[in-house]
Write a protein that holds these residues in place. Structure first.
Motif, PDB file in Angstrom:
ATOM      1  N   LEU A  65      31.195  36.341  42.414  1.00 19.34           N
ATOM      2  CA  LEU A  65      31.808  35.876  43.651  1.00 19.34           C
ATOM      3  C   LEU A  65      30.891  34.853  44.307  1.00 19.34           C
ATOM      4  O   LEU A  65      29.688  35.095  44.462  1.00 19.34           O
ATOM      5  CB  LEU A  65      32.033  37.057  44.582  1.00 19.34           C
ATOM      6  CG  LEU A  65      32.526  36.738  46.004  1.00 19.34           C
ATOM      7  CD1 LEU A  65      33.908  36.114  45.958  1.00 19.34           C
ATOM      8  CD2 LEU A  65      32.525  38.013  46.854  1.00 19.34           C
TER       9      LEU A  65
ATOM     10  N   SER B 255      32.977  28.864  48.692  1.00 17.65           N
ATOM     11  CA  SER B 255      33.396  27.495  48.415  1.00 17.65           C
ATOM     12  C   SER B 255      32.216  26.538  48.613  1.00 17.65           C
ATOM     13  O   SER B 255      31.471  26.648  49.586  1.00 17.65           O
ATOM     14  CB  SER B 255      34.539  27.108  49.357  1.00 17.65           C
ATOM     15  OG  SER B 255      35.036  25.841  49.040  1.00 17.65           O
TER      16      SER B 255
ATOM     17  N   ALA C  14      44.107  31.699  35.664  1.00 15.45           N
ATOM     18  CA  ALA C  14      44.300  32.228  37.003  1.00 15.45           C
ATOM     19  C   ALA C  14      45.534  33.135  37.004  1.00 15.45           C
ATOM     20  O   ALA C  14      46.410  33.002  36.145  1.00 15.45           O
ATOM     21  CB  ALA C  14      44.473  31.086  37.994  1.00 15.45           C
TER      22      ALA C  14
ATOM     23  N   PRO D 282      38.291  27.321  45.900  1.00 11.99           N
ATOM     24  CA  PRO D 282      39.150  28.480  45.575  1.00 11.99           C
ATOM     25  C   PRO D 282      40.091  28.244  44.389  1.00 11.99           C
ATOM     26  O   PRO D 282      40.463  29.205  43.710  1.00 11.99           O
ATOM     27  CB  PRO D 282      39.915  28.704  46.881  1.00 11.99           C
ATOM     28  CG  PRO D 282      38.974  28.233  47.943  1.00 11.99           C
ATOM     29  CD  PRO D 282      38.286  27.041  47.343  1.00 11.99           C
TER      30      PRO D 282
ATOM     31  N   ASP E 175      39.315  27.134  41.658  1.00  9.10           N
ATOM     32  CA  ASP E 175      38.568  27.443  40.432  1.00  9.10           C
ATOM     33  C   ASP E 175      38.563  28.940  40.130  1.00  9.10           C
ATOM     34  O   ASP E 175      38.046  29.354  39.088  1.00  9.10           O
ATOM     35  CB  ASP E 175      37.131  26.940  40.547  1.00  9.10           C
ATOM     36  CG  ASP E 175      37.036  25.439  40.680  1.00  9.10           C
ATOM     37  OD1 ASP E 175      36.258  24.963  41.543  1.00  9.10           O
ATOM     38  OD2 ASP E 175      37.736  24.735  39.928  1.00  9.10           O
ATOM     39  N   THR E 176      39.109  29.747  41.021  1.00 12.79           N
ATOM     40  CA  THR E 176      39.156  31.191  40.805  1.00 12.79           C
ATOM     41  C   THR E 176      40.013  31.520  39.588  1.00 12.79           C
ATOM     42  O   THR E 176      41.165  31.099  39.492  1.00 12.79           O
ATOM     43  CB  THR E 176      39.713  31.900  42.046  1.00 12.79           C
ATOM     44  OG1 THR E 176      38.808  31.718  43.141  1.00 12.79           O
ATOM     45  CG2 THR E 176      39.906  33.385  41.778  1.00 12.79           C
TER      46      THR E 176
ATOM     47  N   GLN F 205      35.040  37.079  35.197  1.00 12.30           N
ATOM     48  CA  GLN F 205      35.766  36.718  36.421  1.00 12.30           C
ATOM     49  C   GLN F 205      34.912  35.806  37.298  1.00 12.30           C
ATOM     50  O   GLN F 205      33.736  36.096  37.556  1.00 12.30           O
ATOM     51  CB  GLN F 205      36.134  37.965  37.218  1.00 12.30           C
ATOM     52  CG  GLN F 205      36.827  37.700  38.538  1.00 12.30           C
ATOM     53  CD  GLN F 205      38.233  37.154  38.374  1.00 12.30           C
ATOM     54  OE1 GLN F 205      39.017  37.680  37.578  1.00 12.30           O
ATOM     55  NE2 GLN F 205      38.570  36.104  39.127  1.00 12.30           N
TER      56      GLN F 205
ATOM     57  N   THR G  42      35.288  34.196  41.102  1.00  7.43           N
ATOM     58  CA  THR G  42      36.058  34.215  42.335  1.00  7.43           C
ATOM     59  C   THR G  42      35.363  33.349  43.371  1.00  7.43           C
ATOM     60  O   THR G  42      34.178  33.561  43.648  1.00  7.43           O
ATOM     61  CB  THR G  42      36.219  35.648  42.873  1.00  7.43           C
ATOM     62  OG1 THR G  42      36.839  36.462  41.870  1.00  7.43           O
ATOM     63  CG2 THR G  42      37.074  35.652  44.130  1.00  7.43           C
ATOM     64  N   VAL G  43      36.105  32.393  43.922  1.00  3.79           N
ATOM     65  CA  VAL G  43      35.551  31.491  44.929  1.00  3.79           C
ATOM     66  C   VAL G  43      36.265  31.758  46.251  1.00  3.79           C
ATOM     67  O   VAL G  43      37.487  31.593  46.340  1.00  3.79           O
ATOM     68  CB  VAL G  43      35.717  30.022  44.518  1.00  3.79           C
ATOM     69  CG1 VAL G  43      35.032  29.109  45.540  1.00  3.79           C
ATOM     70  CG2 VAL G  43      35.157  29.786  43.125  1.00  3.79           C
ATOM     71  N   SER G  44      35.495  32.177  47.241  1.00  3.97           N
ATOM     72  CA  SER G  44      36.079  32.475  48.545  1.00  3.97           C
ATOM     73  C   SER G  44      36.099  31.212  49.408  1.00  3.97           C
ATOM     74  O   SER G  44      35.230  30.343  49.273  1.00  3.97           O
ATOM     75  CB  SER G  44      35.283  33.567  49.239  1.00  3.97           C
ATOM     76  OG  SER G  44      33.959  33.133  49.474  1.00  3.97           O
TER      77      SER G  44
END
Length: 123
Positions: free
Chosen positions: A11, A14, A40, A87, A89-90, A118, A120-122
Protein backbone atom coordinates in the motif's frame (compact mmCIF):
# COMPACT_ATOMS: atom_id res chain seq x y z
CA UNK A 1 9.71 -27.41 -12.20
CA UNK A 2 9.83 -23.63 -12.53
CA UNK A 3 8.58 -20.95 -10.16
CA UNK A 4 8.23 -17.20 -10.57
CA UNK A 5 7.99 -15.48 -7.19
CA UNK A 6 7.04 -11.82 -6.96
CA UNK A 7 7.70 -9.49 -4.05
CA UNK A 8 7.52 -5.79 -3.28
CA UNK A 9 3.84 -5.03 -3.52
CA UNK A 10 1.93 -3.12 -0.88
CA UNK A 11 0.00 0.00 0.00
CA UNK A 12 1.36 3.41 -0.99
CA UNK A 13 -0.01 6.92 -1.19
CA UNK A 14 -0.57 8.67 -4.48
CA UNK A 15 2.72 10.05 -5.75
CA UNK A 16 4.73 7.39 -3.99
CA UNK A 17 6.99 4.64 -5.31
CA UNK A 18 7.30 0.88 -5.13
CA UNK A 19 9.76 -1.60 -6.56
CA UNK A 20 8.56 -5.03 -7.59
CA UNK A 21 10.88 -8.00 -7.98
CA UNK A 22 10.33 -11.37 -9.58
CA UNK A 23 12.80 -14.21 -9.26
CA UNK A 24 12.62 -17.25 -11.50
CA UNK A 25 13.90 -20.50 -10.06
CA UNK A 26 14.00 -24.18 -10.91
CA UNK A 27 15.37 -26.17 -13.80
CA UNK A 28 15.97 -23.16 -16.06
CA UNK A 29 18.17 -23.37 -19.14
CA UNK A 30 17.50 -19.92 -20.56
CA UNK A 31 15.08 -17.02 -20.24
CA UNK A 32 13.91 -14.93 -23.18
CA UNK A 33 11.42 -12.11 -22.60
CA UNK A 34 10.31 -11.20 -19.09
CA UNK A 35 7.51 -8.86 -18.21
CA UNK A 36 4.96 -7.44 -15.86
CA UNK A 37 1.21 -7.50 -16.33
CA UNK A 38 -1.54 -6.16 -14.10
CA UNK A 39 -5.20 -6.80 -13.51
CA UNK A 40 -7.51 -4.40 -11.74
CA UNK A 41 -10.90 -5.53 -10.38
CA UNK A 42 -13.39 -5.98 -13.19
CA UNK A 43 -10.78 -5.37 -15.88
CA UNK A 44 -8.74 -7.51 -18.24
CA UNK A 45 -5.14 -8.36 -17.49
CA UNK A 46 -2.95 -5.91 -19.38
CA UNK A 47 0.70 -5.69 -20.28
CA UNK A 48 2.58 -3.11 -18.24
CA UNK A 49 6.14 -3.61 -19.49
CA UNK A 50 8.35 -6.24 -21.10
CA UNK A 51 12.08 -6.63 -21.50
CA UNK A 52 14.02 -8.89 -23.81
CA UNK A 53 17.10 -10.85 -22.82
CA UNK A 54 19.13 -8.17 -24.57
CA UNK A 55 17.54 -5.36 -22.60
CA UNK A 56 15.07 -3.92 -25.10
CA UNK A 57 11.97 -2.64 -23.37
CA UNK A 58 8.42 -1.64 -24.16
CA UNK A 59 5.74 -0.09 -21.97
CA UNK A 60 2.02 0.54 -22.02
CA UNK A 61 1.43 4.23 -22.70
CA UNK A 62 -0.10 4.90 -19.28
CA UNK A 63 3.15 4.10 -17.42
CA UNK A 64 5.73 5.56 -19.79
CA UNK A 65 8.00 7.98 -17.95
CA UNK A 66 6.90 6.65 -14.55
CA UNK A 67 7.78 2.93 -14.55
CA UNK A 68 11.10 1.30 -15.41
CA UNK A 69 11.59 -2.39 -16.10
CA UNK A 70 15.02 -3.98 -15.70
CA UNK A 71 16.50 -7.42 -15.24
CA UNK A 72 19.50 -9.17 -13.77
CA UNK A 73 20.18 -12.14 -16.01
CA UNK A 74 22.67 -13.64 -13.56
CA UNK A 75 19.94 -13.77 -10.93
CA UNK A 76 17.06 -14.67 -13.29
CA UNK A 77 15.25 -11.69 -11.83
CA UNK A 78 13.14 -8.93 -13.32
CA UNK A 79 12.29 -5.66 -11.58
CA UNK A 80 9.67 -2.98 -11.98
CA UNK A 81 10.43 0.41 -10.48
CA UNK A 82 7.16 2.31 -10.16
CA UNK A 83 7.26 6.06 -9.48
CA UNK A 84 4.56 8.73 -9.32
CA UNK A 85 1.96 6.10 -8.57
CA UNK A 86 -1.71 7.03 -8.76
CA UNK A 87 -4.92 5.19 -7.82
CA UNK A 88 -5.35 3.99 -11.42
CA UNK A 89 -2.23 1.85 -10.90
CA UNK A 90 -4.03 -0.21 -8.23
CA UNK A 91 -4.06 -3.83 -9.38
CA UNK A 92 -2.59 -7.26 -8.89
CA UNK A 93 0.76 -7.29 -10.69
CA UNK A 94 1.90 -10.52 -12.31
CA UNK A 95 5.36 -11.52 -13.45
CA UNK A 96 5.64 -13.35 -16.76
CA UNK A 97 8.52 -15.08 -18.50
CA UNK A 98 9.24 -17.05 -21.65
CA UNK A 99 11.82 -19.64 -20.74
CA UNK A 100 13.31 -22.96 -21.62
CA UNK A 101 13.85 -25.60 -18.98
CA UNK A 102 16.71 -28.08 -18.87
CA UNK A 103 14.17 -30.76 -19.76
CA UNK A 104 13.01 -28.90 -22.88
CA UNK A 105 16.24 -27.68 -24.44
CA UNK A 106 15.90 -27.34 -28.19
CA UNK A 107 12.17 -26.74 -27.96
CA UNK A 108 10.25 -23.49 -28.14
CA UNK A 109 10.19 -21.53 -24.87
CA UNK A 110 7.19 -21.97 -22.60
CA UNK A 111 5.33 -19.17 -20.89
CA UNK A 112 5.17 -18.96 -17.10
CA UNK A 113 3.29 -16.75 -14.64
CA UNK A 114 3.89 -15.75 -11.06
CA UNK A 115 1.20 -15.82 -8.41
CA UNK A 116 0.73 -12.04 -8.36
CA UNK A 117 1.38 -9.29 -5.87
CA UNK A 118 -1.14 -6.63 -4.83
CA UNK A 119 -0.35 -2.97 -5.37
CA UNK A 120 -2.77 -0.50 -3.83
CA UNK A 121 -2.43 3.25 -4.29
CA UNK A 122 -4.50 5.44 -1.99
CA UNK A 123 -5.64 8.94 -3.08
Amino acid sequence: QVQLVESGGGLVQSGGSLRLSCAASGSIFSIDDMGWYRQAPGKRRELVARITSGGFTNYVDSVKGRFTISRDNAKNTVYLQMNSLNPDDTAVYYCNADLTTTQNMGMMPSNYWGQGTQVTVSP
